[in-house]
Design a protein around this motif. Structure first.
Motif, mmCIF file in Angstrom:
data_model
loop_
_atom_site.group_PDB
_atom_site.id
_atom_site.type_symbol
_atom_site.label_atom_id
_atom_site.label_comp_id
_atom_site.label_asym_id
_atom_site.label_seq_id
_atom_site.Cartn_x
_atom_site.Cartn_y
_atom_site.Cartn_z
ATOM 1 N N THR A 20 -2.146 -11.546 3.318
ATOM 2 C CA THR A 20 -3.422 -10.203 3.351
ATOM 3 C C THR A 20 -2.636 -9.088 3.821
ATOM 4 O O THR A 20 -2.692 -9.314 4.937
ATOM 5 C CB THR A 20 -4.713 -11.420 4.550
ATOM 6 O OG1 THR A 20 -5.063 -12.712 3.717
ATOM 7 C CG2 THR A 20 -5.851 -10.813 3.990
ATOM 8 N N CYS A 21 -3.939 -8.379 2.838
ATOM 9 C CA CYS A 21 -3.419 -7.600 2.716
ATOM 10 C C CYS A 21 -4.541 -6.136 4.301
ATOM 11 O O CYS A 21 -5.689 -7.219 4.433
ATOM 12 C CB CYS A 21 -3.794 -6.547 1.773
ATOM 13 S SG CYS A 21 -3.637 -4.371 2.137
ATOM 14 N N ARG A 22 -3.933 -5.591 5.380
ATOM 15 C CA ARG A 22 -4.597 -5.060 6.172
ATOM 16 C C ARG A 22 -5.916 -4.087 5.052
ATOM 17 O O ARG A 22 -6.954 -3.515 6.670
ATOM 18 C CB ARG A 22 -4.556 -4.513 7.291
ATOM 19 C CG ARG A 22 -3.487 -3.538 7.082
ATOM 20 C CD ARG A 22 -3.044 -2.503 8.263
ATOM 21 N NE ARG A 22 -1.784 -2.938 8.791
ATOM 22 C CZ ARG A 22 -0.699 -3.164 9.712
ATOM 23 N NH1 ARG A 22 -1.069 -1.769 10.073
ATOM 24 N NH2 ARG A 22 -0.425 -3.760 10.536
ATOM 25 N N TYR A 23 -5.431 -3.555 4.135
ATOM 26 C CA TYR A 23 -6.036 -2.820 3.983
ATOM 27 C C TYR A 23 -7.270 -2.683 2.594
ATOM 28 O O TYR A 23 -8.547 -2.509 3.365
ATOM 29 C CB TYR A 23 -5.368 -1.479 3.232
ATOM 30 C CG TYR A 23 -4.211 -1.015 3.505
ATOM 31 C CD1 TYR A 23 -4.836 0.071 4.593
ATOM 32 C CD2 TYR A 23 -3.638 -0.911 4.392
ATOM 33 C CE1 TYR A 23 -4.196 1.295 5.404
ATOM 34 C CE2 TYR A 23 -2.390 -0.453 4.501
ATOM 35 C CZ TYR A 23 -3.071 0.642 5.752
ATOM 36 O OH TYR A 23 -0.934 0.786 6.266
ATOM 37 N N GLY A 25 -7.650 -6.307 2.100
ATOM 38 C CA GLY A 25 -8.173 -7.146 2.654
ATOM 39 C C GLY A 25 -8.506 -8.495 1.896
ATOM 40 O O GLY A 25 -8.260 -9.583 2.366
ATOM 41 N N HIS A 27 -5.553 -11.303 -0.394
ATOM 42 C CA HIS A 27 -4.597 -12.213 -0.304
ATOM 43 C C HIS A 27 -3.474 -12.344 -1.082
ATOM 44 O O HIS A 27 -3.349 -12.443 -3.059
ATOM 45 C CB HIS A 27 -4.286 -13.415 -0.554
ATOM 46 C CG HIS A 27 -3.431 -14.208 0.475
ATOM 47 N ND1 HIS A 27 -3.291 -14.462 1.642
ATOM 48 C CD2 HIS A 27 -2.300 -15.382 -0.110
ATOM 49 C CE1 HIS A 27 -1.733 -15.095 1.923
ATOM 50 N NE2 HIS A 27 -1.289 -15.478 0.746
ATOM 51 N N GLN A 30 2.976 -8.646 -0.768
ATOM 52 C CA GLN A 30 3.566 -7.542 -0.284
ATOM 53 C C GLN A 30 4.877 -7.268 -0.324
ATOM 54 O O GLN A 30 5.940 -8.334 0.417
ATOM 55 C CB GLN A 30 2.905 -7.717 1.092
ATOM 56 C CG GLN A 30 1.423 -8.283 1.003
ATOM 57 C CD GLN A 30 0.189 -7.059 1.574
ATOM 58 O OE1 GLN A 30 0.566 -6.038 1.308
ATOM 59 N NE2 GLN A 30 -0.179 -7.586 0.411
ATOM 60 N N CYS A 57 1.732 -3.298 -0.367
ATOM 61 C CA CYS A 57 0.845 -3.716 -1.014
ATOM 62 C C CYS A 57 0.641 -4.004 -2.606
ATOM 63 O O CYS A 57 0.349 -2.510 -2.654
ATOM 64 C CB CYS A 57 -0.767 -3.709 -0.282
ATOM 65 S SG CYS A 57 -2.093 -4.521 -1.726
ATOM 66 N N SER A 64 2.526 -0.093 4.829
ATOM 67 C CA SER A 64 2.321 0.614 6.421
ATOM 68 C C SER A 64 3.468 0.161 7.138
ATOM 69 O O SER A 64 4.591 -0.429 6.686
ATOM 70 C CB SER A 64 1.531 -0.130 6.868
ATOM 71 O OG SER A 64 1.774 -2.181 6.518
#
Ligand SMILES: [Zn+2]
Length: 76
Positions: A20-23, A25, A27, A30, A57, A64
């Motif tokens: 899941t991407c933190r930017y 959101g 799935h 990555q 992502c 990140s």
């Protein structure tokens, strides 16, 4: 006499994982990429100055940096 110094950064794709991407959101896959910055003399890379791993992502392109604990989390 002169010397030609420079810095070159190369990227190597290490692996791709689904997370899941933190930017954004989502799935999405990555990409874990290793970046190496090398000091070069006359365009010949000699010494590695900096080594970092980043996670990119594929959905939004959010990048990140992976810390030491982030890299350990990837091993599981
Ligand atoms: Zn994303």
């Amino acid at each position: 006499m002169f010397f030609l110094f420079g810095l070159t950064t190369r990227e190597h794709l290490q692996f791709t994982r689904s997370a899941t991407c933190r930017y954004c959101g989502r799935h999405a896959p990555q990409q874990v990429v290793q970046r190496r910055t090398k000091l070069s003399v006359f365009f010949i890379p000699l010494i590695t100055l900096k080594k970092t791993r980043v996670q990119i992502c594929t959905n939004c392109g959010g990048t990140s940096r992976l810390s030491g604990s982030g890299e350990r989390a990837l091993a599981h």
